[in-house]
Design a protein around this motif. Structure first.
Motif, PDB file in Angstrom:
ATOM      1  N   LEU A 192       0.811  -1.213   0.000  1.00  0.00           N
ATOM      2  CA  LEU A 192       0.000   0.000   0.000  1.00  0.00           C
ATOM      3  C   LEU A 192       0.848   1.269   0.000  1.00  0.00           C
ATOM      4  O   LEU A 192       0.602   2.186  -0.791  1.00  0.00           O
ATOM      5  N   ALA A 193       1.844   1.347   0.890  1.00  0.00           N
ATOM      6  CA  ALA A 193       2.679   2.546   0.956  1.00  0.00           C
ATOM      7  C   ALA A 193       3.375   2.802  -0.376  1.00  0.00           C
ATOM      8  O   ALA A 193       3.480   3.950  -0.826  1.00  0.00           O
ATOM      9  N   GLU A 194       3.826   1.759  -1.010  1.00  0.00           N
ATOM     10  CA  GLU A 194       4.500   1.911  -2.308  1.00  0.00           C
ATOM     11  C   GLU A 194       3.549   2.461  -3.354  1.00  0.00           C
ATOM     12  O   GLU A 194       3.934   3.304  -4.171  1.00  0.00           O
ATOM     13  N   ARG A 195       2.298   2.022  -3.318  1.00  0.00           N
ATOM     14  CA  ARG A 195       1.305   2.487  -4.292  1.00  0.00           C
ATOM     15  C   ARG A 195       1.005   3.970  -4.088  1.00  0.00           C
ATOM     16  O   ARG A 195       0.887   4.725  -5.055  1.00  0.00           O
ATOM     17  N   VAL A 196       0.856   4.376  -2.828  1.00  0.00           N
ATOM     18  CA  VAL A 196       0.538   5.781  -2.537  1.00  0.00           C
ATOM     19  C   VAL A 196       1.732   6.672  -2.861  1.00  0.00           C
ATOM     20  O   VAL A 196       1.579   7.747  -3.455  1.00  0.00           O
ATOM     21  N   ILE A 197       2.925   6.234  -2.498  1.00  0.00           N
ATOM     22  CA  ILE A 197       4.132   7.023  -2.767  1.00  0.00           C
ATOM     23  C   ILE A 197       4.355   7.168  -4.267  1.00  0.00           C
ATOM     24  O   ILE A 197       4.733   8.242  -4.751  1.00  0.00           O
ATOM     25  N   ALA A 198       4.111   6.113  -5.020  1.00  0.00           N
ATOM     26  CA  ALA A 198       4.244   6.194  -6.477  1.00  0.00           C
ATOM     27  C   ALA A 198       3.282   7.230  -7.042  1.00  0.00           C
ATOM     28  O   ALA A 198       3.622   7.983  -7.963  1.00  0.00           O
ATOM     29  N   LEU A 199       2.085   7.286  -6.474  1.00  0.00           N
ATOM     30  CA  LEU A 199       1.095   8.282  -6.904  1.00  0.00           C
ATOM     31  C   LEU A 199       1.601   9.693  -6.646  1.00  0.00           C
ATOM     32  O   LEU A 199       1.499  10.585  -7.505  1.00  0.00           O
ATOM     33  N   LEU A 200       2.183   9.915  -5.463  1.00  0.00           N
ATOM     34  CA  LEU A 200       2.694  11.241  -5.119  1.00  0.00           C
ATOM     35  C   LEU A 200       3.878  11.632  -5.999  1.00  0.00           C
ATOM     36  O   LEU A 200       3.983  12.779  -6.449  1.00  0.00           O
ATOM     37  N   LEU A 201       4.760  10.695  -6.252  1.00  0.00           N
ATOM     38  CA  LEU A 201       5.944  11.005  -7.054  1.00  0.00           C
ATOM     39  C   LEU A 201       5.594  11.324  -8.498  1.00  0.00           C
ATOM     40  O   LEU A 201       6.335  12.032  -9.174  1.00  0.00           O
ATOM     41  N   GLU A 202       4.470  10.801  -8.977  1.00  0.00           N
ATOM     42  CA  GLU A 202       4.048  11.130 -10.331  1.00  0.00           C
ATOM     43  C   GLU A 202       3.826  12.628 -10.492  1.00  0.00           C
ATOM     44  O   GLU A 202       4.027  13.187 -11.570  1.00  0.00           O
ATOM     45  N   LEU A 251      -5.994  13.901  -4.066  1.00  0.00           N
ATOM     46  CA  LEU A 251      -5.102  12.848  -3.587  1.00  0.00           C
ATOM     47  C   LEU A 251      -5.809  11.933  -2.598  1.00  0.00           C
ATOM     48  O   LEU A 251      -5.592  10.717  -2.606  1.00  0.00           O
ATOM     49  N   VAL A 252      -6.642  12.500  -1.738  1.00  0.00           N
ATOM     50  CA  VAL A 252      -7.415  11.677  -0.800  1.00  0.00           C
ATOM     51  C   VAL A 252      -8.332  10.738  -1.578  1.00  0.00           C
ATOM     52  O   VAL A 252      -8.418   9.540  -1.281  1.00  0.00           O
ATOM     53  N   ALA A 253      -9.008  11.274  -2.587  1.00  0.00           N
ATOM     54  CA  ALA A 253      -9.918  10.451  -3.386  1.00  0.00           C
ATOM     55  C   ALA A 253      -9.155   9.343  -4.116  1.00  0.00           C
ATOM     56  O   ALA A 253      -9.624   8.198  -4.195  1.00  0.00           O
ATOM     57  N   ALA A 254      -7.974   9.684  -4.635  1.00  0.00           N
ATOM     58  CA  ALA A 254      -7.172   8.688  -5.350  1.00  0.00           C
ATOM     59  C   ALA A 254      -6.672   7.609  -4.397  1.00  0.00           C
ATOM     60  O   ALA A 254      -6.680   6.413  -4.732  1.00  0.00           O
ATOM     61  N   THR A 255      -6.243   8.023  -3.207  1.00  0.00           N
ATOM     62  CA  THR A 255      -5.780   7.052  -2.214  1.00  0.00           C
ATOM     63  C   THR A 255      -6.926   6.171  -1.754  1.00  0.00           C
ATOM     64  O   THR A 255      -6.761   4.952  -1.564  1.00  0.00           O
ATOM     65  N   ALA A 256      -8.108   6.746  -1.585  1.00  0.00           N
ATOM     66  CA  ALA A 256      -9.286   5.957  -1.208  1.00  0.00           C
ATOM     67  C   ALA A 256      -9.613   4.932  -2.295  1.00  0.00           C
ATOM     68  O   ALA A 256     -10.037   3.805  -1.993  1.00  0.00           O
ATOM     69  N   ALA A 257      -9.390   5.315  -3.554  1.00  0.00           N
ATOM     70  CA  ALA A 257      -9.628   4.370  -4.656  1.00  0.00           C
ATOM     71  C   ALA A 257      -8.647   3.206  -4.586  1.00  0.00           C
ATOM     72  O   ALA A 257      -9.012   2.052  -4.862  1.00  0.00           O
ATOM     73  N   ILE A 258      -7.406   3.495  -4.202  1.00  0.00           N
ATOM     74  CA  ILE A 258      -6.420   2.425  -4.018  1.00  0.00           C
ATOM     75  C   ILE A 258      -6.862   1.497  -2.899  1.00  0.00           C
ATOM     76  O   ILE A 258      -6.801   0.267  -3.013  1.00  0.00           O
ATOM     77  N   LEU A 259      -7.339   2.074  -1.787  1.00  0.00           N
ATOM     78  CA  LEU A 259      -7.800   1.278  -0.652  1.00  0.00           C
ATOM     79  C   LEU A 259      -8.994   0.409  -1.031  1.00  0.00           C
ATOM     80  O   LEU A 259      -9.120  -0.733  -0.567  1.00  0.00           O
TER      81      LEU A 259
END
Length: 210
Positions: free
Chosen positions: A88-98, A138-146
């Motif tokens: 999960l952390a890797e997925r969220v961090i990858a999103l931020l780095l984009e 970003l919250v919405a995108a992270t919630a979609a990952i969850l």
């Protein structure tokens, strides 16, 4: 107007942005950050000051290459799909780095940018601040990952959003520290290395709190 015209306009827009970034970096390198005014940057391209502010909020953003954080539904779906199965952390961090990738990529202006940032490390805050400006997206995108993670999928939408609100500051802080280290190291790390370092920092915090 056909798609061809839209394509030409978009290419022209990207070209103007690139010219403004280059002019801002080179001018700041030559005369110093304080003396590199928006007017002087515009005279180099040349474009009007009004046009400049269609692309950037400040000369600092032009120097850094800060871009508006774009996170539409299609890009979120793509990220969720492509990152499926990863921690999960890797997925969220990858999103931020984009969101940071265009400005920290190894371009021809890379060394000049790095020299300016080293002289003015306070500029780094503007780079990371774009993630804060895109908070709700970003919250919405992270919630979609969850929602696509087996551990969090059973939660309702409200709990997924709450969890996303808690995860984002931790991952965002890890990205900020990883980028700060990247600057100190002369920008020699690749984007995958930045991501691995940020994930490592999150892991250390979680391990400490456990």
């Amino acid at each position: 107007m056909g798609n061809e015209s839209l394509g030409l306009r978009e290419r022209k827009r990207l070209e103007t942005r690139a010219q403004l970034e280059r002019a801002a970096v080179l001018l700041a390198s030559d005369v110093g950050l304080e003396n590199a005014t928006v007017e002087a940057i515009c005279a180099t391209v040349p474009v009007s000051v009004r046009t400049f502010f269609n692309y950037f909020e400040s000369k600092e953003d032009a120097i850094l290459g800060v871009r508006e954080f774009e996170l539409d539904e299609q890009s979120v779906e793509r990220h969720v799909r492509e990152s499926e199965g990863r921690p999960l952390a890797e997925r969220v961090i990858a999103l931020l780095l984009e969101s940071l990738a265009p400005a920290i990529a190894d371009t021809r202006l890379h060394e000049a940018r790095m020299a300016i940032i080293k002289q003015h490390p306070e500029l780094l805050g503007r780079q990371v601040a774009q993630m804060s400006r895109a908070g709700e997206r970003l919250v919405a995108a992270t919630a979609a990952i969850l929602a696509h993670d087996s551990r969090f999928a059973p939660l309702g939408a409200d709990e997924q959003n709450t969890t996303a609100e808690l995860i984002l500051p931790l991952c965002g802080g890890a990205v900020r520290l990883a980028v700060k280290e990247w600057v100190s190291a002369g920008g020699e790390r690749s984007l995958p290395q930045l991501q691995r370092r940020a994930v490592e920092l999150v892991g250390k915090v979680i391990s400490t709190l456990s």
